[in-house]
Enzyme design. Sequence first.
Site, PDB file in Angstrom:
ATOM      1  N   HIS A  31      -7.997  -5.428   0.112  1.00  0.00           N
ATOM      2  CA  HIS A  31      -6.554  -4.345  -0.047  1.00  0.00           C
ATOM      3  C   HIS A  31      -5.759  -4.608   0.789  1.00  0.00           C
ATOM      4  O   HIS A  31      -4.778  -5.731   1.113  1.00  0.00           O
ATOM      5  CB  HIS A  31      -6.637  -2.654   0.294  1.00  0.00           C
ATOM      6  CG  HIS A  31      -5.529  -2.125   0.402  1.00  0.00           C
ATOM      7  ND1 HIS A  31      -4.906  -2.396  -0.799  1.00  0.00           N
ATOM      8  CD2 HIS A  31      -4.937  -1.827   1.608  1.00  0.00           C
ATOM      9  CE1 HIS A  31      -3.915  -1.183  -0.374  1.00  0.00           C
ATOM     10  NE2 HIS A  31      -4.130  -1.307   1.047  1.00  0.00           N
ATOM     11  N   ASP A  32      -6.842  -5.305   2.344  1.00  0.00           N
ATOM     12  CA  ASP A  32      -5.823  -6.218   3.194  1.00  0.00           C
ATOM     13  C   ASP A  32      -5.337  -8.023   2.623  1.00  0.00           C
ATOM     14  O   ASP A  32      -4.337  -8.029   3.900  1.00  0.00           O
ATOM     15  CB  ASP A  32      -7.454  -6.246   4.457  1.00  0.00           C
ATOM     16  CG  ASP A  32      -7.394  -5.118   5.111  1.00  0.00           C
ATOM     17  OD1 ASP A  32      -7.224  -4.361   5.231  1.00  0.00           O
ATOM     18  OD2 ASP A  32      -8.029  -5.714   6.825  1.00  0.00           O
ATOM     19  N   ARG A  41     -11.183   6.361  10.397  1.00  0.00           N
ATOM     20  CA  ARG A  41     -11.063   5.239  10.027  1.00  0.00           C
ATOM     21  C   ARG A  41     -12.129   4.502   9.297  1.00  0.00           C
ATOM     22  O   ARG A  41     -12.661   3.061   9.581  1.00  0.00           O
ATOM     23  CB  ARG A  41     -10.889   4.616  11.963  1.00  0.00           C
ATOM     24  CG  ARG A  41     -10.596   2.799  11.977  1.00  0.00           C
ATOM     25  CD  ARG A  41      -9.473   2.327  11.057  1.00  0.00           C
ATOM     26  NE  ARG A  41      -8.752   1.402  11.709  1.00  0.00           N
ATOM     27  CZ  ARG A  41      -7.565   1.274  10.777  1.00  0.00           C
ATOM     28  NH1 ARG A  41      -7.150   1.732  10.015  1.00  0.00           N
ATOM     29  NH2 ARG A  41      -6.915  -0.465  11.552  1.00  0.00           N
ATOM     30  N   ASP A  96      -9.173  -7.034  -4.424  1.00  0.00           N
ATOM     31  CA  ASP A  96      -8.694  -5.363  -4.157  1.00  0.00           C
ATOM     32  C   ASP A  96      -9.013  -4.034  -4.531  1.00  0.00           C
ATOM     33  O   ASP A  96      -9.144  -3.807  -5.345  1.00  0.00           O
ATOM     34  CB  ASP A  96      -6.741  -4.320  -3.749  1.00  0.00           C
ATOM     35  CG  ASP A  96      -6.502  -4.191  -3.320  1.00  0.00           C
ATOM     36  OD1 ASP A  96      -7.528  -2.700  -2.812  1.00  0.00           O
ATOM     37  OD2 ASP A  96      -5.132  -3.877  -3.327  1.00  0.00           O
ATOM     38  N   SER A 148       0.526  -1.175  -0.047  1.00  0.00           N
ATOM     39  CA  SER A 148      -0.382   0.288  -0.117  1.00  0.00           C
ATOM     40  C   SER A 148       0.752   1.439   0.549  1.00  0.00           C
ATOM     41  O   SER A 148       1.366   1.407  -0.379  1.00  0.00           O
ATOM     42  CB  SER A 148      -1.193  -0.361   0.920  1.00  0.00           C
ATOM     43  OG  SER A 148      -1.955   0.715   0.612  1.00  0.00           O
TER      44      SER A 148
END
Lengths: 382, 382
Positions: free
Chosen positions: B355-356, B227, B322, B157
Amino acid sequence: MPDSLPPDSVGLVSPETLHFDQPIELACGQTLNSYDLVVETYGELNDDASNAVLICHALSGHHHAAGYHSMDERKPGWWDSCIGPGKPIDTDRFFVVSVNNLGGCHGSTGPASINPDTGKPYGPDFPVITVTDWVESQARLADRLGIEQWAAVVGGSLGGMQAMQWSLSYPDRLRHSVVIASTPKLSAQNIAFNEVARQAITSDREFHEGRYYDFDTVPRRGLMLARMVGHITYLSDASMGEKFGRELRDEAYKFGFGAEFQVESYLRYQGERFSESFDANTYLLMTRALDYFDPAWDTHGDLPKALAPARCEFLVLSFSTDWRFSPARSEELVNAMISARKKVSYAEIDAPWGHDAFLIPTPRYTDIFTAYMDRVAREVGA
Amino acid sequence: MPDSLPPDSVGLVSPETLHFDQPIELACGQTLNSYDLVVETYGELNDDASNAVLICHALSGHHHAAGYHSMDERKPGWWDSCIGPGKPIDTDRFFVVSVNNLGGCHGSTGPASINPDTGKPYGPDFPVITVTDWVESQARLADRLGIEQWAAVVGGSLGGMQAMQWSLSYPDRLRHSVVIASTPKLSAQNIAFNEVARQAITSDREFHEGRYYDFDTVPRRGLMLARMVGHITYLSDASMGEKFGRELRDEAYKFGFGAEFQVESYLRYQGERFSESFDANTYLLMTRALDYFDPAWDTHGDLPKALAPARCEFLVLSFSTDWRFSPARSEELVNAMISARKKVSYAEIDAPWGHDAFLIPTPRYTDIFTAYMDRVAREVGA
C-alpha cells in the site's frame, strides 16, 4: 450438547496426565527436571505397536482433538472433522495420540504450573520452548506408550512444523510426516503479526511482567487483542467478506466507536472468549516457537541440505486462500524435499476459508487425506 | 536536514491557520459552530483561479505534503516525491492546496482542541467525522481561497475516498478526480484491522474514555499497537521479506521476548515514534471515517448508480502488491465508473511496496501520473 453421539465420533473420551521425571534439556539451555504431559488417545494400539499416529497441535490447540469429554460438551475436540471412525485419521485402524504440548495451558506443564523450586507459578521463568523441544518431549511420550515408530506424525500450521521436525530429529521413528497448512519458516510479516500480539500482552498493565498469577489477575485485554489480530490472519479476506461483509448490527451508522459492524462484534466476542480460557504466557511461548522454527538455520538457509536426514515419506497440503502460510510456502518446502530426493505427495486444496481451512472438511481435502492415510494404514497392516 | 534545498523542492513553506465561523452540520447530526483548518499552499494561483489542485491526506497524514518547514527539518512533506517543480503535481503550473482535515491533530480543529462550550479539550465529545464532512469543509476552504472549481482533487488511500466523494458532493467544482491506492468501500477484513487498532487504544488504561488530556497522559501503548498493526498492512509480505527477512539483531536466538528479529525492532520503533506525535482520538476518528465510507450506501450497493452525479474525469491508480486496497478494489471502482459512463483512465502499477507504494516514486507511476496531470494543466492553460 449432543443428545446422542454421532456414529463417526470417537465418543466420550478422557484425558490422562503422564508424569515425566527424567530431566529434559531444552534448546534454550535450560533444563526442566520434571514435567507432566496431558494426552488423549483414540482407537487401539495393535499388537506390534505399528499403527500409532501422533497429532501435533497448533498455537491455541491442546490434547482434546476428537470426541467429547461429556454429553454436556457443546463442541467436540478441535480436529473432530478429521479424527474418528471412517474419517481421514480412522480410529478403527489407527491408535491416535494427541498431546498438549509442554508450555501449554491445558494441563501439561507450562507457565501457570507450580515451579517446584519456588512453590509459585513459573510465569516468565518458564523456559522458552522450541519445536525441537516438543519433538523431544513427544519422543519420550512415545517411549512411555511403547511406540518405537509412529505410522505417521500429523499436524497443521505450528503442528505441521512439529511433523517436519520429527522427520529430522528422529528419522527412524516415523514412517510418514503429514504437514498441513504450514511453512518451513515464518516470514517477516508472520513474525511482525506475532510481535504485535506479544506487545499487546506484555503492555497490558495486568501482565505484571508475566507474574500476573501472583496478583490474582490476567492480562485479559492484551490477550483479547492478540487473539483478534491472530484471528484476522486465520481467515481469508473473501471468507470474512462472505461471512460479514459490511453488515451492520443495526440499520444505520451510529457515529460512535461501539461494535457497529457485525465483524467488529464477532472479533470482540472471539477475543473475549479466548482471553477467558487461554494463558497469556503460553500464548507468548507459542508465538516464539513459531518465530524460531527454521530447520535450515544450521545449514545457512539450505533447506534441501537441512532435510537430508529425513527418511519418512511426506504428505504436504496447502489451501488456496491461506495468506498466513500460503501455498507458495508449502511449495518451497515441497521443492526442497524433491531436491533432497525425499518421497513427497503435495496438493493445494481449493478452499475459501484461509488458514482455518485445515480445520474444515471439504471433499477434496477429505479425499486426499483419507487416501493417503489409507495407504499408511495398509502399510502397517491396520 | 538539507544543507541546501533540492532544486525540485517547493522549498521552505509555512502552514497557515484559517478560521471558519459558519457552523458546519455533520453527517452524524452534530454541528461544529466554528473551526480552524491548517493549510499549506505551493505554487501560484493563476488569474482565473483555474489551476488549483487539492491534496487530500490519508489516515496519518496532514497539511505538510511538500517542501520543508525549516532548514533543520530532516524530511520534507509526506508527498514531496509527487509535488514540486517538474514533479507529477507540478508547482510551476499548479496552485496546490494541502489541508489538515477536520478532526486532525496537526493544527486543524480536532479532539485535542479546546471545546469553546467547556473550555476543555473536546476528547470523546468531538463529533465523528465522515469523508462527506471533509469534502464539505474543503469546499468552504475553496470558497475562502476564491477557487470555484479545482483543476483536480487528488488523494491516496483515505485521500482517494475524498477525491471520489468530491465528484459526488460537488460535481461541478472539480474537473478531475485522482484516486490512488483506494477503494470504494472497506472490506470486512479492513474494518477488522481498524477495530483491532481501536480496541488497542480504547483498552489502554491511559485512555480514560478519551479524556486523557485531563489526566495529563496519553494512551501511548495502545496507539503504538494500533500503528504497528496498521504498518504491517501498509507493507507487502515481499517488501517486509526483502527489507528484514528473518534477520536477527544479534547472531543467535536469545530465547526471550525482547526484540530479536530486525522486523520486531523496526515495528516497535515505528510504533513508538508515531505514538509520540499523533493523537489517539484522531486515530479513532480517521479509522471510523474509513469504515463508514460507502458512496453506494444510499443506492443499496449499486455503485454505478451512486456514481451517476459525477461530471469530472477520473484517474484511478493501484499497485500490484497492495493487499490493503488491492488492484481488484480499484477495478471494482473503475468497472462501476465505466458502467456509469464516466471518463476514467486506469493503471495498475507494478511495485513491490504494498500500500505504501503510493508514496514512493517509480518510473511507471511517475510517468503516468505526470502525463495525466500535464493534460489537466494544459486544459486550464497552466
